[in-house]
Write a protein that holds these residues in place. Structure first.
Motif, mmCIF file in Angstrom:
data_model
loop_
_atom_site.group_PDB
_atom_site.id
_atom_site.type_symbol
_atom_site.label_atom_id
_atom_site.label_comp_id
_atom_site.label_asym_id
_atom_site.label_seq_id
_atom_site.Cartn_x
_atom_site.Cartn_y
_atom_site.Cartn_z
ATOM 1 N N PHE A 1 35.889 42.836 45.373
ATOM 2 C CA PHE A 1 35.746 41.746 46.345
ATOM 3 C C PHE A 1 34.532 40.923 45.935
ATOM 4 N N ALA A 2 34.765 39.663 45.604
ATOM 5 C CA ALA A 2 33.666 38.820 45.133
ATOM 6 C C ALA A 2 33.595 37.552 45.966
ATOM 7 N N THR A 3 32.398 36.955 45.989
ATOM 8 C CA THR A 3 32.229 35.692 46.726
ATOM 9 C C THR A 3 31.364 34.736 45.926
ATOM 10 N N GLY A 4 31.581 33.439 46.129
ATOM 11 C CA GLY A 4 30.754 32.408 45.498
ATOM 12 C C GLY A 4 30.812 32.453 43.983
ATOM 13 N N HIS A 5 29.651 32.288 43.359
ATOM 14 C CA HIS A 5 29.595 32.243 41.892
ATOM 15 C C HIS A 5 30.047 33.545 41.233
ATOM 16 N N LEU A 6 30.060 34.640 41.991
ATOM 17 C CA LEU A 6 30.439 35.924 41.394
ATOM 18 C C LEU A 6 31.949 36.075 41.264
ATOM 19 N N VAL A 7 32.705 35.139 41.837
ATOM 20 C CA VAL A 7 34.165 35.239 41.715
ATOM 21 C C VAL A 7 34.568 35.064 40.251
ATOM 22 N N TRP A 8 34.023 34.057 39.574
ATOM 23 C CA TRP A 8 34.380 33.867 38.172
ATOM 24 C C TRP A 8 33.908 35.052 37.329
ATOM 25 N N LYS A 9 32.757 35.562 37.655
ATOM 26 C CA LYS A 9 32.253 36.715 36.899
ATOM 27 C C LYS A 9 33.157 37.934 37.117
ATOM 28 N N ALA A 10 33.732 38.041 38.303
ATOM 29 C CA ALA A 10 34.670 39.136 38.570
ATOM 30 C C ALA A 10 35.945 38.973 37.730
ATOM 31 N N ILE A 11 36.363 37.723 37.554
ATOM 32 C CA ILE A 11 37.546 37.479 36.703
ATOM 33 C C ILE A 11 37.245 37.880 35.260
ATOM 34 N N GLU A 12 36.060 37.506 34.790
ATOM 35 C CA GLU A 12 35.682 37.897 33.416
ATOM 36 C C GLU A 12 35.607 39.419 33.297
ATOM 37 N N ALA A 13 35.070 40.049 34.315
ATOM 38 C CA ALA A 13 34.998 41.516 34.308
ATOM 39 C C ALA A 13 36.401 42.112 34.307
ATOM 40 N N GLY A 14 37.307 41.491 35.076
ATOM 41 C CA GLY A 14 38.690 41.971 35.149
ATOM 42 C C GLY A 14 39.358 41.959 33.785
ATOM 43 N N GLU A 15 39.064 40.920 32.999
ATOM 44 C CA GLU A 15 39.643 40.849 31.650
ATOM 45 C C GLU A 15 39.108 41.977 30.774
ATOM 46 N N GLN A 16 37.806 42.229 30.866
ATOM 47 C CA GLN A 16 37.217 43.327 30.070
ATOM 48 C C GLN A 16 37.794 44.675 30.504
ATOM 49 N N LEU A 17 37.982 44.817 31.814
ATOM 50 C CA LEU A 17 38.528 46.080 32.330
ATOM 51 C C LEU A 17 39.970 46.277 31.869
ATOM 52 N N ALA A 18 40.729 45.163 31.860
ATOM 53 C CA ALA A 18 42.134 45.251 31.430
ATOM 54 C C ALA A 18 42.207 45.744 29.982
ATOM 55 N N ALA A 19 41.263 45.264 29.168
ATOM 56 C CA ALA A 19 41.231 45.699 27.770
ATOM 57 C C ALA A 19 40.936 47.199 27.660
ATOM 58 N N MET A 20 40.286 47.738 28.691
ATOM 59 C CA MET A 20 40.000 49.186 28.687
ATOM 60 C C MET A 20 41.099 49.966 29.405
ATOM 61 N N GLY A 21 42.136 49.259 29.835
ATOM 62 C CA GLY A 21 43.232 49.943 30.530
ATOM 63 C C GLY A 21 43.010 50.127 32.021
ATOM 64 N N ILE A 22 42.015 49.426 32.565
ATOM 65 C CA ILE A 22 41.769 49.518 34.014
ATOM 66 C C ILE A 22 42.341 48.278 34.690
ATOM 67 N N ASN A 23 43.179 48.534 35.679
ATOM 68 C CA ASN A 23 43.927 47.464 36.339
ATOM 69 C C ASN A 23 43.222 47.112 37.666
ATOM 70 N N ALA A 24 42.400 46.073 37.622
ATOM 71 C CA ALA A 24 41.572 45.727 38.792
ATOM 72 C C ALA A 24 42.261 44.723 39.705
ATOM 73 N N GLU A 25 42.171 44.982 40.990
ATOM 74 C CA GLU A 25 42.606 43.969 41.971
ATOM 75 C C GLU A 25 41.384 43.111 42.285
ATOM 76 N N ILE A 26 41.546 41.794 42.164
ATOM 77 C CA ILE A 26 40.397 40.904 42.383
ATOM 78 C C ILE A 26 40.702 39.974 43.555
ATOM 79 N N ILE A 27 39.832 40.001 44.528
ATOM 80 C CA ILE A 27 40.047 39.191 45.737
ATOM 81 C C ILE A 27 38.819 38.317 45.987
ATOM 82 N N ASN A 28 39.083 37.049 46.219
ATOM 83 C CA ASN A 28 38.023 36.075 46.505
ATOM 84 C C ASN A 28 37.785 36.033 48.021
ATOM 85 N N ILE A 29 36.629 36.534 48.418
ATOM 86 C CA ILE A 29 36.282 36.493 49.846
ATOM 87 C C ILE A 29 35.411 35.245 50.055
#
Lengths: 318, 282
Positions: free
Chosen positions: A200-228
């Motif tokens: 759960f991310a808000t403000g400027h950290l939403v984009w950073k959460a998306i970038e983190a999600g891509e890195q996690l996907a490469a490690m096989g971790i399937n993250a749900e990302i929600i913009n609060i």
């Protein structure tokens, strides 16, 4: 992991300015007040096009908030603009008594929130504003993530009757939300469906959460990302539905851990669905001078910090 | 136009209400309330154009009043009730649990006649300016009034507001300072001498009127009338109103002691003896 293409980086404060300009044309009751930061808040266009509805108060934020409260009594919808620090802590009692307790339809619009204000340093980098504002009964608290969403939020709050705190910032960030996406106050936005962890991310950290999600996907971790984007009222059902599926949580925000988004989500989960949670936020510290990127790195608000928090919280899952 | 004798009757009844209200809950602020009875009675029964039968928050087409020193709520509530904003009998609920007549005025309980919460001092002039600016935008030529304590002028926001009102020519506002010379810790001169308020407000660009006899109803009526004639001329208008804290109850006069203290049974009887019932007690 879903892709979030964007064509340019823009500042959220410019989204606010663009939203105000539209409101200037569409809603004759919208009036704007500013305490000597018209350019920084991107209020110039409204001020130029609607001088009779623009009130320059000078460097007197307490008076600005009081005047805004008074303007509502004649049916106006005042938007006040200054830095987040001077929009909240400096005028807390004025907001509390003349706006929140009095139930006045004032929109408190705050730029340069958080560390990404940069070189001016900690005097101006407020990291407590979301907490201060969300504690006030009846106050709606909104922290959009990019230009388009800030513009949409600005327009949406004019149609909402009640006091609102709208927080945005100075740096340019990827402008990825659809320009035509309707802004619904209090409704979280699902960005990426996943099963392993809820971010759960808000403000400027939403984009950073998306970038983190891509890195996690490469490690096989399937993250749900929600913009609060709305801190208060929190979209409880969006949070609970996600957490029932993933059973662990990471929150991410450019704010103190105390009083921020993570704190709201932890409170909800403690009551309804106790779940392991890790928080990416500033940990009881003031900021300092530096470039926005340097500061986000030093204070642990980068994608790598979200990735680390995810690994940690997944390991804590029962 | 009410006669002076008619206004005097209301003044006496409002004084009775004030002491009875604070006595009933053993709390509240009788001193400042008693000092401002003539001012509020004049405003609501003589000076202002307003409609108490159908209260509208926006007050479009009506003169508006903002009480900045919210602790003198007893006088405000009594005058609002006798003006017809809400039943006089509701005064008996003052400061009691579930009341609309909170210790300090609020819009939160939807009490007719109240347009802003006040109590934390120094905020009401800014709010009054905002309401006055809205009137200008709405092409509504009504007047906005505000009342402030003299001790309240120690708050910085008052001077932000005073600077703004003059600089931006907010000339549809009449603010009044209740110069009773007292505050909680003692006289204003003991606590923080403020020098010449006339010189200060003139320096800030206000049109300043003196009201030497703030507890003389005829003087109050005529000064408010004169103040109204001073509006619309490019300057905000200030009335410096000299009053006696506790006026009309002899043992409460001439001291800061009765700022926030309620009378006991015996003192209440004494106060009521000095102000015989005129319009009927609540």
């Amino acid at each position: 992991m879903k892709k979030f293409p964007y064509t340019e980086k823009k500042d959220t404060r410019s989204g606010f300015g663009a939203g105000l300009s539209e409101l200037g044309k569409s809603n004759p009751n919208v009036v704007v007040l500013c305490a000597d930061l018209t350019g920084s808040l991107k209020m110039d266009a409204f001020a130029k096009d609607h001088p009779e509805r623009f009130f320059q108060t000078g460097i007197a934020e307490a008076n600005m908030i009081g005047i805004a409260a008074g303007l509502t009594i004649g049916g106006k919808i005042p938007f006040t603009g200054t830095f987040a620090n001077f929009s909240t802590g400096r005028v807390y009692d004025q907001i509390r008594q003349s706006v929140a307790y009095s139930g006045k339809n004032v929109k408190i619009c705050a730029s340069h929130a958080g560390l990404t204000l940069g070189e001016d340093g900690a005097t101006h980098q407020i990291l407590e504003d979301l907490g201060l504002m969300k504690m006030l009964p009846g106050m709606t608290v909104i922290n959009p993530c990019d230009y388009n969403q800030t513009k949409a939020a600005t327009i949406a709050i004019a149609d909402f009757n009640g006091p609102v705190y709208l927080r945005f910032g100075r740096p340019t960030v990827p402008n990825f939300t659809p320009a035509d996406q309707k802004f619904e106050i209090g409704k979280a936005v699902m960005l990426n469906e996943g099963t392993d962890v809820s971010i759960f991310a808000t403000g400027h950290l939403v984009w950073k959460a998306i970038e983190a999600g891509e890195q996690l996907a490469a490690m096989g971790i399937n993250a749900e990302i929600i913009n609060i984007h709305t801190i208060k009222p929190l979209d409880n059902s969006a949070v609970l539905n996600s957490v029932r599926k993933t059973r662990c949580v990471v929150t991410a925000e450019e704010h103190q851990m105390n009083g921020g988004l993570g704190d709201s989500i932890a409170q909800l989960l403690a009551r309804e669905l106790p779940t392991p949670i890790e928080m990416v936020a500033v940990n009881d510290s003031f900021g300092e001078s530096g470039t926005p990127d340097q500061l986000m790195t030093k204070y642990g608000l980068d994608p790598v910090n979200i990735v680390e928090a995810v690994k940690k919280v997944i390991a804590r899952k029962a | 136009m009410a006669s002076t004798a008619e206004l005097e009757k209301i003044v006496t009844q409002v004084r009775r209400d004030i002491v009875r209200m604070v006595h009933a809950v053993n709390s509240g602020h009788p001193g400042g309330s008693l000092g401002c009875v003539e001012y509020l009675v004049s405003l609501y029964f003589e000076t202002m154009k307003h409609d108490s039968s159908k209260f509208k928050m926006d007050g479009i087409g009506e003169d508006l009043f903002f009480l900045s020193n919210g602790h003198i709520s007893p006088v405000f509530y009594s005058v609002l009730a006798h003006s017809g904003y809400f039943p006089v009998k509701e005064l008996s609920t003052f400061r009691k649990l579930n009341t609309r007549l909170q210790g300090h005025p609020t819009t939160h309980e939807h009490l007719e006649g109240v347009r802003i919460a006040s109590g934390s001092l120094g905020q009401g002039m800014s709010v009054a300016i905002g309401a006055a600016l809205a009137k200008k935008l709405n092409k509504d030529n009504s007047i906005v009034y505000s009342l402030h304590g003299d001790g309240e002028l120690q708050e910085g926001q008052i001077w932000e507001a005073a600077m703004y009102a003059a600089a931006k020519k907010v000339d549809n506002i009449i603010s009044t300072v209740d110069m009773n010379g007292q505050q909680i810790d003692g006289s204003t001169d003991q606590v923080l001498p403020m020098g010449s308020l006339r010189a200060k407000f003139e320096a800030f660009g206000w049109d300043v009127l003196d009201l030497e006899k703030g507890n003389d109803i005829a003087s109050v009526v005529s000064t408010l009338k004169k103040a109204k004639e001073h509006t619309g001329k490019g300057k905000p208008v200030m009335i410096l109103m000299k009053t006696e804290m506790g006026n009309g109850v002899d043992f409460m006069m001439g001291s800061h002691k009765w700022h926030g203290v309620a009378p006991n049974d015996e003192q209440l009887a004494q106060a009521l003896n000095q102000n015989t019932e005129t319009l009927g007690d609540y």
